[in-house]
Write an enzyme that holds these catalytic residues in place. Structure first.
Site, PDB file in Angstrom:
ATOM      1  N   LYS A 191       0.841  -1.213   0.000  1.00 31.77           N
ATOM      2  CA  LYS A 191       0.000   0.000   0.000  1.00 31.77           C
ATOM      3  C   LYS A 191       0.871   1.256   0.000  1.00 31.77           C
ATOM      4  O   LYS A 191       1.957   1.259   0.587  1.00 31.77           O
ATOM      5  CB  LYS A 191      -0.912  -0.068   1.231  1.00 31.77           C
ATOM      6  CG  LYS A 191      -0.963   1.129   2.134  1.00 31.77           C
ATOM      7  CD  LYS A 191      -1.830   0.950   3.358  1.00 31.77           C
ATOM      8  CE  LYS A 191      -1.267   1.769   4.509  1.00 31.77           C
ATOM      9  NZ  LYS A 191      -2.031   1.701   5.733  1.00 31.77           N
ATOM     10  N   THR A 222      -9.793   6.224   9.107  1.00 29.92           N
ATOM     11  CA  THR A 222     -10.729   6.659   8.057  1.00 29.92           C
ATOM     12  C   THR A 222     -11.362   5.462   7.345  1.00 29.92           C
ATOM     13  O   THR A 222     -12.337   5.619   6.612  1.00 29.92           O
ATOM     14  CB  THR A 222      -9.997   7.490   6.987  1.00 29.92           C
ATOM     15  OG1 THR A 222      -8.988   6.651   6.380  1.00 29.92           O
ATOM     16  CG2 THR A 222      -9.334   8.711   7.586  1.00 29.92           C
TER      17      THR A 222
HETATM   18  C1  R5P Z   1      -1.222   1.725   9.370  1.00 34.79           C
HETATM   19  O1  R5P Z   1      -0.028   1.428   9.393  1.00 34.79           O
HETATM   20  C2  R5P Z   1      -2.207   1.115  10.301  1.00 34.79           C
HETATM   21  O2  R5P Z   1      -1.891  -0.217  10.600  1.00 34.79           O
HETATM   22  C3  R5P Z   1      -3.616   1.198   9.736  1.00 34.79           C
HETATM   23  O3  R5P Z   1      -3.689   0.426   8.560  1.00 34.79           O
HETATM   24  C4  R5P Z   1      -4.018   2.610   9.417  1.00 34.79           C
HETATM   25  O4  R5P Z   1      -3.660   3.475  10.428  1.00 34.79           O
HETATM   26  C5  R5P Z   1      -5.500   2.705   9.159  1.00 34.79           C
HETATM   27  O5  R5P Z   1      -5.827   4.033   8.860  1.00 34.79           O
HETATM   28  P1  R5P Z   1      -7.032   4.365   7.897  1.00 34.79           P
HETATM   29  O6  R5P Z   1      -8.225   3.623   8.413  1.00 34.79           O
HETATM   30  O7  R5P Z   1      -7.181   5.856   8.009  1.00 34.79           O
HETATM   31  O8  R5P Z   1      -6.636   3.956   6.525  1.00 34.79           O
END
Ligand code: R5P
Length: 298
Positions: A191, A222
């Protein structure tokens, strides 16, 4: 042992107190019109071991200030020891300098908590393996994975794959696969997040997609990481996509976005209290209260 709760997750604090055969001890939290707080401990804590339950979530600044004042009032009132149960430790994703000039937010939070006399910390599924190293006091890291393993067992499907939505979460799905005790395949997604706009793009799947995909993450803010991962899985043949994440922050329009997504069900634990107006049909909340109770009983 006396148990106090801040206002971030009183339902979890009540469950913990009930399982320990206690009532929550009394604390007065007053919010002035300008949103400053005044905190007063009402029950006597002199020479007592106390536990403070306070999480963060959508309003970390508010709940941290409240926590700091609670800790100060307990210390000044003579508490013998303070154990902090902070199921979601806000600011932990900023655990290093990503770009020149940034603060290491979690280190600042930990310094303040320790400076206010906390002797032991209990938290859940920390974002990275380096976070415990910031603590000078003992930190117990519990995990919602055993609770998620039970949910997966209930699915009774064999054509299933565990998915990490980013490279940082591979360790997490491997641990979950071990707990399931079966040979469950694990795959990961690459990602990219634009640090300026916050936009997420899932670019590549490493491994073979199965009919049922369970995406496991530590936190949903989010929801963009999971929605983007789910879309890519769907394009590559997944028919049913489940999400399991320890901490459900559900910031901004996450509830609507997740409800309208290709995800079938979103399972989170109660480390963060999801207020009724933020809940959505696809959401299921499982409790981790008994894991905290077992730890406090030791
Ligand atoms: C990122 O490294 C975390 O493990 C989560 O995937 C992330 O913080 C999720 O954030 P959001 O829901 O805003 O994409």
């Amino acid at each position: 042992m006396l148990i106090f709760s801040g206002s971030s997750n009183t339902s979890l604090a009540r469950k913990i107190a009930k399982d320990l055969g206690k009532n929550l001890s009394k604390l007065e939290i007053v919010t002035f019109p300008d949103k400053e707080n005044r905190i007063r401990v009402i029950d006597k804590v002199l020479d007592q071991d106390v536990v403070v339950v306070q999480s963060t979530g959508v309003s970390p600044n508010r709940y941290y200030i409240e926590l700091f004042l609670i800790l100060d009032s307990l210390k000044r009132s003579g508490a013998k020891s303070i154990t902090l149960v902070i199921p979601y430790l806000g600011y932990q994703r900023q655990d290093h300098i990503f770009r020149d000039g940034e603060a290491v937010s979690i280190e600042v939070i930990i310094k303040i908590i320790e400076g206010l006399g906390v002797g032991r910390v209990i938290s859940f599924d920390l974002h990275s393996i380096k976070i415990p190293e910031f603590f000078k006091v003992p930190i117990v890291q519990l995990s919602a994975l055993p609770v998620f393993a039970k949910e997966i067992e209930k699915m009774k499907t064999t054509d299933l794959v565990l998915v990490s939505p980013d490279m940082g979460g591979i360790r997490r799905i491997k641990l979950l696969a071990e707990q399931l005790g079966e040979k469950i395949p694990c795959i990961s997604i690459e990602k990219n997040r634009d640090l300026n706009t916050g936009e997420v793009e899932s670019t590549k799947i490493n491994g073979e997609v199965k009919k049922t995909a369970v995406i496991v993450d530590d936190v949903i803010s989010t929801g963009q990481t999971l929605i983007s991962a789910a879309n890519l899985l769907k394009k590559n043949g997944a028919e049913e996509i489940y999400v399991m994440a320890t901490h459900g922050i559900f910031a901004s329009d996450a509830p609507t976005a997740l409800e309208n997504s290709t995800i079938k069900k979103v399972i989170v634990s109660d480390t963060i209290e999801v207020r009724p107006n933020r809940r959505f049909d696809k959401l299921q909340i499982v409790s981790i209260a008994n894991l905290i109770v077992d730890e406090l009983r030791q």
